[in-house]
Design a protein around this motif. Structure first.
Motif, PDB file in Angstrom:
ATOM      1  N   ARG A  45      14.524  11.837 -15.064  1.00 41.41           N
ATOM      2  CA  ARG A  45      13.464  11.070 -15.694  1.00 41.41           C
ATOM      3  C   ARG A  45      12.075  11.691 -15.533  1.00 41.41           C
ATOM      4  N   GLY A  46      11.825  12.301 -14.380  1.00 42.44           N
ATOM      5  CA  GLY A  46      10.472  12.741 -14.085  1.00 42.44           C
ATOM      6  C   GLY A  46       9.747  11.649 -13.307  1.00 42.44           C
ATOM      7  N   TRP A  47       8.815  12.072 -12.446  1.00 40.73           N
ATOM      8  CA  TRP A  47       8.170  11.145 -11.540  1.00 40.73           C
ATOM      9  C   TRP A  47       7.423  10.036 -12.259  1.00 40.73           C
ATOM     10  N   ARG A  48       6.665  10.360 -13.314  1.00 40.99           N
ATOM     11  CA  ARG A  48       5.881   9.321 -13.978  1.00 40.99           C
ATOM     12  C   ARG A  48       6.778   8.278 -14.624  1.00 40.99           C
ATOM     13  N   ALA A  49       7.899   8.703 -15.190  1.00 41.41           N
ATOM     14  CA  ALA A  49       8.825   7.746 -15.795  1.00 41.41           C
ATOM     15  C   ALA A  49       9.420   6.837 -14.723  1.00 41.41           C
ATOM     16  N   ILE A  50       9.763   7.417 -13.577  1.00 36.66           N
ATOM     17  CA  ILE A  50      10.281   6.609 -12.473  1.00 36.66           C
ATOM     18  C   ILE A  50       9.250   5.571 -12.050  1.00 36.66           C
ATOM     19  N   GLY A 102       0.219   9.351  -2.987  1.00 37.91           N
ATOM     20  CA  GLY A 102      -0.598   9.520  -4.179  1.00 37.91           C
ATOM     21  C   GLY A 102      -1.070   8.235  -4.813  1.00 37.91           C
ATOM     22  N   LEU A 103      -0.269   7.175  -4.759  1.00 38.39           N
ATOM     23  CA  LEU A 103      -0.664   5.900  -5.358  1.00 38.39           C
ATOM     24  C   LEU A 103      -1.905   5.310  -4.713  1.00 38.39           C
ATOM     25  N   PHE A 104      -2.199   5.739  -3.480  1.00 31.76           N
ATOM     26  CA  PHE A 104      -3.293   5.122  -2.728  1.00 31.76           C
ATOM     27  C   PHE A 104      -4.435   6.094  -2.442  1.00 31.76           C
ATOM     28  N   GLN A 105      -4.393   7.286  -3.024  1.00 26.81           N
ATOM     29  CA  GLN A 105      -5.446   8.260  -2.773  1.00 26.81           C
ATOM     30  C   GLN A 105      -6.710   7.910  -3.548  1.00 26.81           C
ATOM     31  N   THR A 106      -7.861   8.050  -2.900  1.00 26.62           N
ATOM     32  CA  THR A 106      -9.118   7.953  -3.631  1.00 26.62           C
ATOM     33  C   THR A 106      -9.281   9.214  -4.469  1.00 26.62           C
ATOM     34  N   ARG A 109      -3.057  11.982 -11.426  1.00 25.31           N
ATOM     35  CA  ARG A 109      -2.955  11.208 -10.191  1.00 25.31           C
ATOM     36  C   ARG A 109      -3.669   9.867 -10.337  1.00 25.31           C
ATOM     37  N   MET A 110      -4.860   9.895 -10.899  1.00 24.29           N
ATOM     38  CA  MET A 110      -5.616   8.659 -11.050  1.00 24.29           C
ATOM     39  C   MET A 110      -4.980   7.723 -12.079  1.00 24.29           C
ATOM     40  N   GLU A 111      -4.466   8.290 -13.157  1.00 31.57           N
ATOM     41  CA  GLU A 111      -3.829   7.458 -14.182  1.00 31.57           C
ATOM     42  C   GLU A 111      -2.548   6.823 -13.655  1.00 31.57           C
ATOM     43  N   SER A 112      -1.844   7.532 -12.767  1.00 29.25           N
ATOM     44  CA  SER A 112      -0.594   6.991 -12.241  1.00 29.25           C
ATOM     45  C   SER A 112      -0.830   5.725 -11.428  1.00 29.25           C
ATOM     46  N   VAL A 139      -0.341   1.771 -12.500  1.00 25.71           N
ATOM     47  CA  VAL A 139       0.881   0.984 -12.395  1.00 25.71           C
ATOM     48  C   VAL A 139       0.723  -0.158 -11.391  1.00 25.71           C
ATOM     49  N   LEU A 140      -0.155   0.012 -10.418  1.00 26.54           N
ATOM     50  CA  LEU A 140      -0.373  -1.028  -9.419  1.00 26.54           C
ATOM     51  C   LEU A 140      -1.107  -2.233  -9.987  1.00 26.54           C
ATOM     52  N   TYR A 141      -1.735  -2.060 -11.134  1.00 28.12           N
ATOM     53  CA  TYR A 141      -2.576  -3.121 -11.669  1.00 28.12           C
ATOM     54  C   TYR A 141      -2.167  -3.523 -13.093  1.00 28.12           C
ATOM     55  N   GLY A 142      -0.944  -3.164 -13.467  1.00 30.36           N
ATOM     56  CA  GLY A 142      -0.435  -3.529 -14.776  1.00 30.36           C
ATOM     57  C   GLY A 142       0.176  -4.919 -14.765  1.00 30.36           C
ATOM     58  N   ASP A 143       0.879  -5.239 -15.847  1.00 26.78           N
ATOM     59  CA  ASP A 143       1.483  -6.559 -15.986  1.00 26.78           C
ATOM     60  C   ASP A 143       2.641  -6.768 -15.017  1.00 26.78           C
ATOM     61  N   ARG A 144       3.369  -5.684 -14.721  1.00 19.05           N
ATOM     62  CA  ARG A 144       4.532  -5.792 -13.825  1.00 19.05           C
ATOM     63  C   ARG A 144       4.464  -4.718 -12.747  1.00 19.05           C
TER      64      ARG A 144
END
Length: 270
Positions: A87-92, A109-113, A139-142, A145-150
């Motif tokens: 799938r690739g990391w972003r798809a996962i 990476g999800l929590f890096q400034t 990295r910033m765009e990924s 996902v923490l602030y999306g609908d799900r």
């Protein structure tokens, strides 16, 4: 295909399609019979999404194939080194319902400034400036996902050592530790644990890994590396990493103590 030969994964996908067509069913009819969406049936048959064991169990039952496809997944596809549906990391990340993440080397990476991530990518001057910017943007765009609908449920275990290692200067480290404490305190679907540097050796120190549960029920792992990453979905690999995860989580501080440590680290860098 790999090396001019069809992989077991590709063969399974092709046989799923052939079996459905022999029955005279459309993708919509198969989807109705197994109570899955037509879009998922299509994605599986195109090799865009791996079929979960439960999915194949239902297909075997609907097509009266005697458990053939389940056995193919368990006995043949697990041997493939180049599965068609990687799938690739972003798809996962986009498809994840839950993530268990350990990184002994950096802040996940999800929590890096942005400043911390930039310093990581610029380290040693190995990457060209345009590559640094591309990776930083990704990295910033990924993190959206923490602030999306799900948003996924994320449990992350950090080693204390990277929090003490200077990356990008004292202010960058202060802001990064404070950011971690803030996320751990305020985000309802994020739980952070820290393993103190005084803790004894544990198996997860062999390298970073992520265990993902996807919304379709699939379970897989992602291993970080110097050049790209590696996706794993073999039962043996997942079982081993789950054991490593449990041992590592057991060595970590509970959430409240971890937050206090993060605040202490932030203060030490100020």
């Amino acid at each position: 295909m790999t090396g001019g030969r069809m992989t077991a994964a590709a063969f399974l996908v092709a046989e799923l399609r052939r079996a459905r067509m022999r029955r005279g069913w459309s993708q919509e009819e198969l989807a109705k019979a197994i109570n899955y969406s037509p879009s998922l049936v299509s994605a599986v048959e195109l090799g865009q999404q791996p079929p979960a064991a439960k999915y194949l169990e239902l297909v075997d039952e609907a097509l009266d194939s005697g458990g053939l496809f389940g056995r193919m997944l368990a006995e043949l596809v697990s041997l493939d080194k180049a599965q068609v549906w990687l799938r690739g990391w972003r798809a996962i990340l986009d498809q994840a319902r839950a993530l268990r993440w350990f990184d002994p080397l950096h802040v996940p990476g999800l929590f890096q400034t942005e400043a911390y991530a930039r310093a990581v990518f610029e380290a040693g001057g190995i990457l060209e400036p345009d590559e640094v910017e591309r990776r930083l943007t990704d990295r910033m765009e990924s993190q959206r996902v923490l602030y999306g609908d799900r948003p996924p449920q994320v449990v992350a275990v950090l080693d204390e050592a990277p929090l003490r290692r200077r990356v990008g200067g004292r202010k960058v480290m202060c802001d990064q530790a404070a950011h971690l404490a803030r996320i751990a305190t305020e985000h309802p679907r994020v739980r952070l644990h820290v393993v103190r540097s005084s803790a004894e050796e544990h198996p997860a120190l062999n390298g970073p890994f992520i265990l993902a549960t996807l919304r379709d029920g699939a379970e897989l792992a992602f291993l970080g590396g110097q050049i790209g990453g590696q996706e794993l979905d073999r039962r043996e690999d997942l079982s081993r990493l789950q054991q490593v995860w449990e041992v590592t989580l057991g060595a970590a501080l509970p959430p409240e103590e971890s937050i206090e440590l993060l605040r202490e680290v932030a203060e030490s860098w100020s």
